[in-house]
Design a protein around this motif. Structure first.
Motif, PDB file in Angstrom:
ATOM      1  N   GLY A 179      17.044 -14.924  -0.961  1.00  0.00           N
ATOM      2  CA  GLY A 179      17.970 -15.456   0.029  1.00  0.00           C
ATOM      3  C   GLY A 179      19.098 -16.287  -0.539  1.00  0.00           C
ATOM      4  N   VAL A 180      19.036 -16.638  -1.821  1.00  0.00           N
ATOM      5  CA  VAL A 180      20.032 -17.558  -2.388  1.00  0.00           C
ATOM      6  C   VAL A 180      21.433 -16.949  -2.387  1.00  0.00           C
ATOM      7  CG1 VAL A 180      20.749 -18.786  -4.465  1.00  0.00           C
ATOM      8  CG2 VAL A 180      18.335 -18.790  -3.790  1.00  0.00           C
ATOM      9  N   VAL A 181      21.604 -15.778  -3.015  1.00  0.00           N
ATOM     10  CA  VAL A 181      22.930 -15.159  -3.106  1.00  0.00           C
ATOM     11  C   VAL A 181      23.467 -14.782  -1.723  1.00  0.00           C
ATOM     12  CG1 VAL A 181      24.238 -13.191  -4.009  1.00  0.00           C
ATOM     13  CG2 VAL A 181      22.592 -14.387  -5.483  1.00  0.00           C
ATOM     14  N   PRO A 182      22.676 -14.147  -0.848  1.00  0.00           N
ATOM     15  CA  PRO A 182      23.190 -13.875   0.501  1.00  0.00           C
ATOM     16  C   PRO A 182      23.609 -15.137   1.252  1.00  0.00           C
ATOM     17  CG  PRO A 182      21.243 -12.538   0.092  1.00  0.00           C
ATOM     18  CD  PRO A 182      21.367 -13.486  -1.059  1.00  0.00           C
ATOM     19  N   GLY A 183      22.844 -16.223   1.105  1.00  0.00           N
ATOM     20  CA  GLY A 183      23.209 -17.470   1.769  1.00  0.00           C
ATOM     21  C   GLY A 183      24.546 -18.001   1.276  1.00  0.00           C
ATOM     22  N   ALA A 354       7.981   3.738   3.821  1.00  0.00           N
ATOM     23  CA  ALA A 354       7.976   5.183   3.595  1.00  0.00           C
ATOM     24  C   ALA A 354       9.284   5.664   2.982  1.00  0.00           C
ATOM     25  CB  ALA A 354       7.708   5.915   4.907  1.00  0.00           C
ATOM     26  N   LEU A 355      10.385   4.980   3.304  1.00  0.00           N
ATOM     27  CA  LEU A 355      11.695   5.352   2.759  1.00  0.00           C
ATOM     28  C   LEU A 355      11.955   4.714   1.394  1.00  0.00           C
ATOM     29  CD1 LEU A 355      13.870   5.103   6.004  1.00  0.00           C
ATOM     30  CD2 LEU A 355      13.277   7.188   4.753  1.00  0.00           C
ATOM     31  N   GLY A 356      10.994   3.936   0.904  1.00  0.00           N
ATOM     32  CA  GLY A 356      11.146   3.327  -0.418  1.00  0.00           C
ATOM     33  C   GLY A 356      12.035   2.099  -0.431  1.00  0.00           C
ATOM     34  N   ILE A 357      12.240   1.483   0.706  1.00  0.00           N
ATOM     35  CA  ILE A 357      13.072   0.271   0.779  1.00  0.00           C
ATOM     36  C   ILE A 357      12.262  -0.909   0.277  1.00  0.00           C
ATOM     37  CG2 ILE A 357      14.288  -1.305   2.330  1.00  0.00           C
ATOM     38  CD1 ILE A 357      14.837   1.147   4.131  1.00  0.00           C
ATOM     39  N   ASP A 358      12.862  -1.697  -0.604  1.00  0.00           N
ATOM     40  CA  ASP A 358      12.175  -2.865  -1.154  1.00  0.00           C
ATOM     41  C   ASP A 358      11.902  -3.875  -0.045  1.00  0.00           C
ATOM     42  OD1 ASP A 358      11.600  -4.435  -3.885  1.00  0.00           O
ATOM     43  OD2 ASP A 358      12.545  -5.801  -2.454  1.00  0.00           O
ATOM     44  N   MET A 359      10.664  -4.409  -0.023  1.00  0.00           N
ATOM     45  CA  MET A 359      10.272  -5.314   1.059  1.00  0.00           C
ATOM     46  C   MET A 359      10.974  -6.666   0.979  1.00  0.00           C
ATOM     47  SD  MET A 359       8.268  -4.099   3.429  1.00  0.00           S
ATOM     48  CE  MET A 359       9.525  -2.831   3.422  1.00  0.00           C
ATOM     49  N   VAL A 360      11.381  -7.105  -0.213  1.00  0.00           N
ATOM     50  CA  VAL A 360      12.132  -8.349  -0.325  1.00  0.00           C
ATOM     51  C   VAL A 360      13.550  -8.152   0.219  1.00  0.00           C
ATOM     52  CG1 VAL A 360      13.151 -10.004  -1.945  1.00  0.00           C
ATOM     53  CG2 VAL A 360      10.761  -9.296  -2.215  1.00  0.00           C
ATOM     54  N   HIS A 361      14.181  -7.035  -0.175  1.00  0.00           N
ATOM     55  CA  HIS A 361      15.517  -6.727   0.342  1.00  0.00           C
ATOM     56  C   HIS A 361      15.475  -6.564   1.860  1.00  0.00           C
ATOM     57  CE1 HIS A 361      18.926  -3.649   0.984  1.00  0.00           C
ATOM     58  NE2 HIS A 361      19.465  -4.837   0.887  1.00  0.00           N
ATOM     59  N   LEU A 423      18.378  -8.723  -4.821  1.00  0.00           N
ATOM     60  CA  LEU A 423      17.276  -8.593  -5.778  1.00  0.00           C
ATOM     61  C   LEU A 423      17.608  -9.093  -7.172  1.00  0.00           C
ATOM     62  CD1 LEU A 423      16.004  -5.051  -4.717  1.00  0.00           C
ATOM     63  CD2 LEU A 423      15.088  -7.278  -4.068  1.00  0.00           C
ATOM     64  N   TRP A 424      18.884  -9.396  -7.431  1.00  0.00           N
ATOM     65  CA  TRP A 424      19.249  -9.817  -8.795  1.00  0.00           C
ATOM     66  C   TRP A 424      18.479 -11.064  -9.226  1.00  0.00           C
ATOM     67  CZ3 TRP A 424      21.849 -14.471  -9.985  1.00  0.00           C
ATOM     68  CH2 TRP A 424      22.118 -14.621 -11.348  1.00  0.00           C
ATOM     69  N   LEU A 425      18.485 -12.092  -8.399  1.00  0.00           N
ATOM     70  CA  LEU A 425      17.836 -13.333  -8.773  1.00  0.00           C
ATOM     71  C   LEU A 425      16.309 -13.201  -8.846  1.00  0.00           C
ATOM     72  CD1 LEU A 425      18.588 -16.178  -9.596  1.00  0.00           C
ATOM     73  CD2 LEU A 425      18.453 -16.897  -7.202  1.00  0.00           C
ATOM     74  N   PRO A 426      15.653 -12.558  -7.869  1.00  0.00           N
ATOM     75  CA  PRO A 426      14.199 -12.343  -8.025  1.00  0.00           C
ATOM     76  C   PRO A 426      13.839 -11.595  -9.296  1.00  0.00           C
ATOM     77  CG  PRO A 426      14.837 -11.933  -5.754  1.00  0.00           C
ATOM     78  CD  PRO A 426      16.118 -12.125  -6.540  1.00  0.00           C
ATOM     79  N   ARG A 427      14.631 -10.579  -9.647  1.00  0.00           N
ATOM     80  CA  ARG A 427      14.341  -9.815 -10.866  1.00  0.00           C
ATOM     81  C   ARG A 427      14.531 -10.681 -12.117  1.00  0.00           C
ATOM     82  NH1 ARG A 427      17.420  -4.375  -8.679  1.00  0.00           N
ATOM     83  NH2 ARG A 427      15.596  -3.437  -7.638  1.00  0.00           N
ATOM     84  N   ALA A 428      15.475 -11.602 -12.046  1.00  0.00           N
ATOM     85  CA  ALA A 428      15.670 -12.518 -13.183  1.00  0.00           C
ATOM     86  C   ALA A 428      14.463 -13.407 -13.406  1.00  0.00           C
ATOM     87  CB  ALA A 428      16.923 -13.362 -12.961  1.00  0.00           C
ATOM     88  N   PHE A 429      13.669 -13.614 -12.334  1.00  0.00           N
ATOM     89  CA  PHE A 429      12.453 -14.438 -12.429  1.00  0.00           C
ATOM     90  C   PHE A 429      11.190 -13.589 -12.508  1.00  0.00           C
ATOM     91  CE2 PHE A 429      15.368 -17.708 -11.311  1.00  0.00           C
ATOM     92  CZ  PHE A 429      14.796 -18.905 -11.688  1.00  0.00           C
ATOM     93  N   GLY A 430      11.357 -12.295 -12.825  1.00  0.00           N
ATOM     94  CA  GLY A 430      10.180 -11.481 -13.085  1.00  0.00           C
ATOM     95  C   GLY A 430       9.766 -10.526 -11.996  1.00  0.00           C
ATOM     96  N   TYR A 431      10.545 -10.418 -10.923  1.00  0.00           N
ATOM     97  CA  TYR A 431      10.183  -9.504  -9.840  1.00  0.00           C
ATOM     98  C   TYR A 431      10.377  -8.068 -10.311  1.00  0.00           C
ATOM     99  CZ  TYR A 431      10.236  -7.261  -5.227  1.00  0.00           C
ATOM    100  OH  TYR A 431       9.983  -6.449  -4.144  1.00  0.00           O
TER     101      TYR A 431
END
Length: 433
Positions: A179-183, A354-361, A423-431
């Motif tokens: 939520g950081v970047v979208p906020g 089912a459509l492969g959408i990331d649950m965090v996004h 997802l950029w920031l979560p992935r930077a922390f290991g997501y």
């Protein structure tokens, strides 16, 4: 599905009771009990679903704790010190107080997790500051305050994200990071509108804070500024769960207000406890009703049936997200956000998976939609809150809110179309999603 089926009658009963004025949580419980009776199921199932849902979701304790932290901040002088800091940073520009309103929403977003709490607390103070000596029209100040309060539950911590995690099993820590970047993007969209309005309407320029005073203003606000660091640092370092971090946030707010700032009396503390309890109880009743109703939705196989229908439409992931945006924005005009999260979103999650959408996004997109619903006419809850606080006509408030709403919908379109923004920031922390 027959109009006389138990499920149809359950929905009709819920809707009728809600229209008649019964709180939506009570209406869901009553409608669910009617379904169990008509379907010949064990009536004890309602109590069983409530108890299982409450006892197995430790994370729910974070909700009242974040609400308490916000109340403790509002009764102490933390709010005044943080607003002075914001004014020292951006108050010197044309339309400075409008920028202060936006910046304070970013800072306070890391403390309460509730848009209503932000609007009723710091938002009320900003309304008074902006309208003093007729600096800004009351309706414009109220519109901006409502729009900036939307940012609070998008930047962590976020009570709506906690509730989304409850129904989706997504990681709360990564949702918070998502939520950081979208906020910040929403705040930037609001600043663009303020920039254009400030020059078109010749908003005043505030007296700048001398640079020599900036260190003192920062030092006075420093303990309050450290609260998001303590809160989020505890979560992402692994030292505390989100629930434990919420307890630490409440304790930290109380400690700073009483020991360091010495600005809270026992009577103030008692009132904050009562206010927090009332708010938490209303949210808890909604969750309780939703736990039973979601059991019924599962028994009726509605998520799977909807998933089959949507797959038959052969929607792409982006097409599905656009459809979700439209549905949630429309529902946000007439339904309270927690109700949408607890009743509507669980039906959409299987299709998204089912459509492969990331649950965090998906979670961040859902929460942004629900927050925009708070300022969407005709029934946006923040519009009613600010109408009472600012004592302005609803028509004038809606007129001044629409440009901010349009700018934030544009930001929502970017967030939806480009998952990397979330997802950029979560992935930077290991997501790994």
């Amino acid at each position: 599905m027959s109009l006389a089926s138990p499920f149809s009658l359950c929905v009709v009963a819920m809707t009728a009771l809600a229209v008649l004025g019964l709180p939506i949580g009570h209406a869901m419980i009553a409608g669910s009990i009617l379904y169990l009776a008509l379907a010949g199921l064990d009536m004890g199932t309602a109590a069983e679903q409530i108890l299982n849902g409450m006892y197995t979701n430790y994370i729910l304790l974070a909700v009242p704790l974040f609400i308490l932290a916000a109340e403790l901040m509002n009764i102490g002088s933390m709010t005044d010190r943080l607003l002075a800091f914001c004014n020292a940073i951006v108050g010197r520009f044309r339309g400075g107080l409008a920028y202060v309103n936006i910046v304070q929403s970013i800072i306070f977003a890391g403390m309460s997790g509730s848009a209503i709490a932000d609007a009723a607390g710091t938002g009320k103070l900003m309304q008074q500051m902006m309208t003093r000596d007729n600096r800004y029209p009351a309706s414009y100040a109220a519109a901006l305050t409502a729009a900036t309060a939307v940012i609070g539950p998008i930047i962590p911590p976020s009570i709506p994200m906690i509730i989304y995690a409850l129904v989706s099993n997504a990681s709360i820590g990564y949702l918070f990071l998502g939520g950081v970047v979208p906020g910040l993007l929403m705040a930037l969209a609001q600043m663009v509108i303020v920039f254009l309005d400030a020059r078109r309407k010749q908003f005043p320029v505030e007296e700048p804070t001398p640079l020599r005073e900036l260190p003192l203003v920062t030092w006075r606000a420093f303990p309050a500024l450290m609260m998001p660091v303590v809160l989020l640092g505890g979560i992402y370092s692994g030292a505390a769960t989100p629930t434990e971090a919420a307890a630490v946030a409440a304790a930290y707010a109380l400690l700073i207000s009483i020991v360091l700032y010495r600005s809270v009396s026992f009577a103030d503390f008692y009132r904050s406890i009562l206010a927090s309890a009332r708010t938490a109880a209303s949210i808890g009743m909604l969750i309780t009703g939703a736990l039973v109703f979601n059991y019924i939705v599962t028994v009726e196989n509605i998520p799977q049936s909807l998933s089959i229908i949507l797959r038959a439409w052969e929607l792409s992931p982006l097409g599905f997200l656009i459809l979700v945006n439209i549905v949630l924005l429309v529902l946000g005009c007439v339904l309270e956000g927690t109700t949408i999260l607890l009743v509507v979103v669980p039906v959409l999650i299987p299709t998204a998976q089912a459509l492969g959408i990331d649950m965090v996004h998906f979670g961040v997109v859902v929460v942004v939609n629900i927050m925009l619903g708070l300022i969407t006419p005709p029934y946006g809850l923040l519009l009613f809150v600010m109408t009472r606080i600012a004592e302005v006509p609803m028509r004038a408030l809606v007129r001044d809110t629409l440009p901010f709403l349009a700018a934030m919908v544009a930001a929502l379109a970017l967030i939806t179309s480009f998952p990397g923004l979330v997802l950029w920031l979560p992935r930077a922390f290991g997501y790994s999603g």
